[in-house]
Write a protein that holds these residues in place. Structure first.
Motif, mmCIF file in Angstrom:
data_model
loop_
_atom_site.group_PDB
_atom_site.id
_atom_site.type_symbol
_atom_site.label_atom_id
_atom_site.label_comp_id
_atom_site.label_asym_id
_atom_site.label_seq_id
_atom_site.Cartn_x
_atom_site.Cartn_y
_atom_site.Cartn_z
ATOM 1 N N SER A 88 -7.809 8.507 7.620
ATOM 2 C CA SER A 88 -7.821 7.146 7.080
ATOM 3 C C SER A 88 -6.436 6.518 7.089
ATOM 4 O O SER A 88 -6.295 5.324 6.830
ATOM 5 C CB SER A 88 -8.366 7.154 5.642
ATOM 6 N N ILE A 89 -5.415 7.324 7.344
ATOM 7 C CA ILE A 89 -4.053 6.789 7.418
ATOM 8 C C ILE A 89 -3.895 6.067 8.750
ATOM 9 O O ILE A 89 -4.253 6.595 9.812
ATOM 10 C CB ILE A 89 -3.015 7.916 7.296
ATOM 11 N N LYS A 98 -6.638 12.269 6.003
ATOM 12 C CA LYS A 98 -5.559 11.922 6.933
ATOM 13 C C LYS A 98 -6.030 10.976 8.036
ATOM 14 O O LYS A 98 -5.236 10.190 8.569
ATOM 15 C CB LYS A 98 -4.966 13.186 7.541
ATOM 16 N N SER A 130 0.840 -1.200 0.000
ATOM 17 C CA SER A 130 0.000 0.000 0.000
ATOM 18 C C SER A 130 0.876 1.251 0.000
ATOM 19 O O SER A 130 2.074 1.204 0.295
ATOM 20 C CB SER A 130 -0.916 0.019 1.222
ATOM 21 N N ARG A 131 0.254 2.376 -0.318
ATOM 22 C CA ARG A 131 0.988 3.639 -0.348
ATOM 23 C C ARG A 131 1.504 4.012 1.039
ATOM 24 O O ARG A 131 2.627 4.513 1.181
ATOM 25 C CB ARG A 131 0.087 4.749 -0.899
ATOM 26 N N GLN A 132 0.697 3.774 2.068
ATOM 27 C CA GLN A 132 1.161 4.138 3.403
ATOM 28 C C GLN A 132 2.306 3.236 3.851
ATOM 29 O O GLN A 132 3.258 3.694 4.498
ATOM 30 C CB GLN A 132 0.009 4.106 4.405
ATOM 31 N N VAL A 149 4.336 8.788 6.910
ATOM 32 C CA VAL A 149 3.760 9.456 5.741
ATOM 33 C C VAL A 149 4.101 10.942 5.774
ATOM 34 O O VAL A 149 4.499 11.540 4.762
ATOM 35 C CB VAL A 149 2.238 9.243 5.682
ATOM 36 N N ALA A 165 1.370 4.532 10.570
ATOM 37 C CA ALA A 165 1.978 5.073 9.351
ATOM 38 C C ALA A 165 1.953 6.592 9.291
ATOM 39 O O ALA A 165 2.610 7.178 8.429
ATOM 40 C CB ALA A 165 1.267 4.500 8.127
ATOM 41 N N LYS A 166 1.202 7.248 10.171
ATOM 42 C CA LYS A 166 1.019 8.695 10.041
ATOM 43 C C LYS A 166 2.335 9.457 10.114
ATOM 44 O O LYS A 166 2.606 10.345 9.292
ATOM 45 C CB LYS A 166 0.050 9.198 11.112
ATOM 46 N N PRO A 169 -4.191 6.323 1.372
ATOM 47 C CA PRO A 169 -3.185 5.502 2.068
ATOM 48 C C PRO A 169 -3.264 4.017 1.743
ATOM 49 O O PRO A 169 -2.246 3.330 1.729
ATOM 50 C CB PRO A 169 -3.483 5.768 3.550
ATOM 51 N N LYS A 170 -4.464 3.514 1.483
ATOM 52 C CA LYS A 170 -4.620 2.075 1.270
ATOM 53 C C LYS A 170 -4.573 1.692 -0.204
ATOM 54 O O LYS A 170 -4.720 0.528 -0.557
ATOM 55 C CB LYS A 170 -5.929 1.601 1.905
ATOM 56 N N PHE A 213 -4.683 11.497 0.167
ATOM 57 C CA PHE A 213 -3.441 10.743 0.079
ATOM 58 C C PHE A 213 -3.681 9.333 -0.451
ATOM 59 O O PHE A 213 -2.837 8.769 -1.133
ATOM 60 C CB PHE A 213 -2.763 10.676 1.451
#
Length: 691
Positions: free
Chosen positions: A158-159, A156, A128-130, A167, A163-164, A186-187, A184
């Motif tokens: 949802s991150i 944000k 995933s991106r995060q 990120v 991972a916050k 994140p998923k 973003f």
């Protein structure tokens, strides 16, 4: 931010050496990346031996990467020891029989991967991106603690909590960025081109951090022995020695300049300093350009704002994917960029190639929305006329809507081709730029060089001949408004000027929305007529420098730069013949001023051997035009060329003379004159008169 041991052993040659599995020899290029936003990053990493393709000539840019394959990449890149994996598996979904077991365990032992928190690693799940942000930040070894509070993405929340911070650190380091809509995602899955794009930025950040680390930790040197204390001098004096003070280390009062540009959304550039900035600054110190070398062109930002530790620059148009953007900061104002603690920003120039960090479809969707918004707020000229100030031409509107419809059509496909999406984005972006460039600029009016309105005053009195300033074809240049003024929009002509009785001078194809007119003043009366404005000098207008006001209106309002004063010259000298010479069958008349060569006067040519032109003359002969002679017009000359029949009519006499009557001579200002000339005796007629 302090690098850890894992980062220090990272080598560029090893990093991402197995990004593509299975590996093939890297070709000069891949056949499937021409439409990829990360094409340059992919080829850069290929040239460095960092990434490979998935076949003989393909890279599969939109293919996903699983978490276990990414663990293999990290383990090999960091040269972790995976030769002796533990006997017991750390994660339930990566058993000892899994091909990635040794690599996942090595990465877990090094603290690079930690699993999903439920005992599993999510081995076959797409990265995933995060999680990509987490792993890259860990590989850099930076301290991201607490940075999650700086996140500004609309999603944000949802991150994931774990991972916050990573990120936020990745965004601050410009490793990764958000989507054009402010999210973003994140998923969302990180595809191969996204990993390549972030990897390219990762290597830049790695090099910068390593350079800073080396600069802050110079190699130690043996301290020099202190100097021997000075002996007190003999004689008078206290003999006391004061050793010199040790040098004061320089204080750090300068911010670290941004090293790259972040592309925060579809039309924003971001420069991160790493320290909270003061709200006092001058936008005039920043200069933005697009392109490289001689092709670089300046951009006037819509706004430049401080946002925490970053400078946010909003561009007037969407970002060009694949174009190089440069931001230059040169402090010339009294408001330099500084941190809240007072540290000053150094001057810098930083460049980066724009690329959407994520799905190109999201960029295209956002661009379509931008086009819709711009069209809704734009004033479009009807197809029947030219655009007025602030309007957009109808043709430009049609071109933009055609490109917009094509983009929407591609987006509506079930599985749009990435190359088609990229092509649609580039086409729509270019068309939007062209559309904005066609907005009609304000009108300006100026005099043409040597513009002068000539008004002829009759010599026998102070009365005057009226002058008509118009636009008809036979209007003399000094009284044709098109030869006196020019109307422009920017650097382009606004069109020809025509006179319309009851309206005035209409400009271009504007359906009477752009109109000019001439007004009376203290020296001239002005009245509209069927062919133009009739200008009549007043009785008190005798000698001096005069002018007539011309004004331009648009939509019934005075144009800001639409006023000029037309210079006026008073002509009190009528056209006359100042010299007449006859020879070799040609009678040449020279005038005191230029005359019109397009208007041939009526000529009566007579000859008398006795110089008697009275009604009772017995020898006066009339010569017939076009038979006995022809008429030739020059700028300041009239030539009467005798032909054979005319020469035969001449009778030689020492006192013989011509009498020339000219009716309708027109000078350069359109003033007509009638003249009667006795040129003088025939000087040498023997060659002209037949035997």
């Amino acid at each position: 931010m302090k690098p850890n041991l894992a980062f220090k052993v990272l080598t560029t040659a090893a990093m991402f050496s197995s990004l593509a599995l299975p590996a093939y020899a890297a070709p000069a290029s891949f056949s499937d990346i021409n439409g990829s936003y990360a094409k340059d990053a992919i080829m850069q990493l290929v040239e460095q031996g960092i990434v490979n393709g998935v076949g003989s000539d393909k890279f599969n840019p939109t293919g996903n990467i699983s978490r276990q394959d990414f663990a293999i990449i990290l383990a090999k890149s960091l040269q972790l020891d995976f030769s002796n994996p533990p006997a017991t598996a750390t994660f339930t979904d990566v058993p000892k029989t899994n091909y990635a077991y040794a690599y996942v365990e090595a990465a877990a032992s090094a603290g690079l991967v930690k699993g999903l928190g439920n005992g599993s690693f999510g081995a076959s799940s797409n990265l995933s991106r995060q999680d990509m942000a987490v792993l890259f930040v860990r590989a850099l070894g930076v301290d991201a603690t607490g940075k999650g509070s700086q996140l500004q993405f609309s999603d944000k929340d949802s991150i994931a909590d774990y991972a916050k911070d990573a990120v936020a650190a990745a965004v601050e380091l410009r490793l990764i960025q958000g989507n054009p809509d402010g999210t973003f995602g994140p998923k969302g899955s990180a595809d191969r081109q996204a990993v390549a794009s972030v990897a390219s930025r990762f290597l830049q950040a790695k090099e910068q951090i390593q350079n800073n680390t080396d600069a802050n930790n110079p190699p130690s040197e043996e301290a020099p022995s202190p100097p021997e204390p000075s002996q007190p001098s003999s004689g008078t004096g206290s003999g006391t020695h004061t050793p010199p003070s040790p040098p004061t280390p320089p204080s750090s009062s300068e911010l670290q300049a941004p090293t790259t540009i972040g592309f925060a959304g579809m039309d924003k550039l971001s420069l991160s300093y790493g320290s909270v900035l003061s709200a006092v600054y001058s936008a005039d110190d920043f200069h933005v350009s697009i392109g490289e070398g001689d092709d670089a062109a300046p951009i006037e930002p819509k706004s430049i704002e401080v946002a925490g530790s970053a400078i946010k620059i909003t561009l007037p148009e969407p970002i060009w994917n694949g174009k190089t953007y440069t931001v230059e900061y040169r402090n010339v104002s009294d408001k330099p960029v500084r941190s809240e603690t007072g540290a000053l920003s150094p001057d810098f120039s930083v460049s980066a190639i724009a690329s959407p960090d994520g799905d190109i479809a999201q960029w295209l969707t956002a661009l379509v929305a931008r086009v819709d918004s711009d069209i809704e707020s734009a004033h479009i000229a009807p197809d029947s006329r030219d655009a007025l100030t602030g309007e957009y031409p109808w043709a430009a509107y049609l071109d933009l809507t055609d490109a917009r419809e094509m983009a929407s059509f591609i987006l509506d496909e079930a599985q749009p081709d990435p190359l088609s999406l990229q092509d649609a984005y580039d086409t729509l972006r270019a068309q939007l730029s062209s559309f904005h460039a066609t907005q009609a600029e304000p009108l300006t009016v100026s005099l043409v060089p040597d513009a002068t309105v000539m008004v002829t005053m009759l010599p026998m009195s102070d009365s005057s001949a009226t002058v008509t300033i118009g636009t008809v074809n036979n209007t003399p240049s000094k009284r044709n408004i098109n030869s006196l003024i020019q109307v422009r929009r920017g650097s382009e002509s606004a069109g020809s000027i025509a006179y319309s009785y009851g309206k005035g001078f209409t400009v271009g194809n504007t359906e009477g929305e752009v109109v000019g007119y001439i007004s009376a003043n203290d020296h001239f009366d002005v009245e509209p007529d069927t062919n133009g404005f009739v200008v009549t000098p007043k009785a008190e207008t005798i000698d001096g420098n005069y002018s007539i006001p011309f004004d331009l209106t648009e939509r019934g309002e005075q144009v800001t730069s639409g006023h000029v004063e037309l210079p006026v010259a008073l002509d009190r000298v009528p056209t006359s013949v100042i010299n007449a010479v006859y020879g070799n069958g040609v009678l040449q008349l020279s005038t005191n001023e230029p005359i019109s060569t397009s208007v041939t006067p009526s000529v009566r040519l007579r000859y008398s051997p006795s110089n008697d032109f009275s009604d009772t003359s017995a020898d006066a002969v009339d010569l017939t035009p076009d038979v006995d002679y022809t008429i030739e017009m020059a700028e300041s000359q009239i030539r009467l060329v005798l032909q054979s029949p005319g020469l035969a009519k001449l009778e030689y006499s020492l006192s013989g003379q011509f009498l020339v009557t000219l009716t309708g001579i027109v000078d350069q200002y359109g003033i007509r004159s009638d003249l009667e000339i006795i040129p003088g005796m025939i000087s040498s007629p023997t060659d002209d008169v037949p035997n």
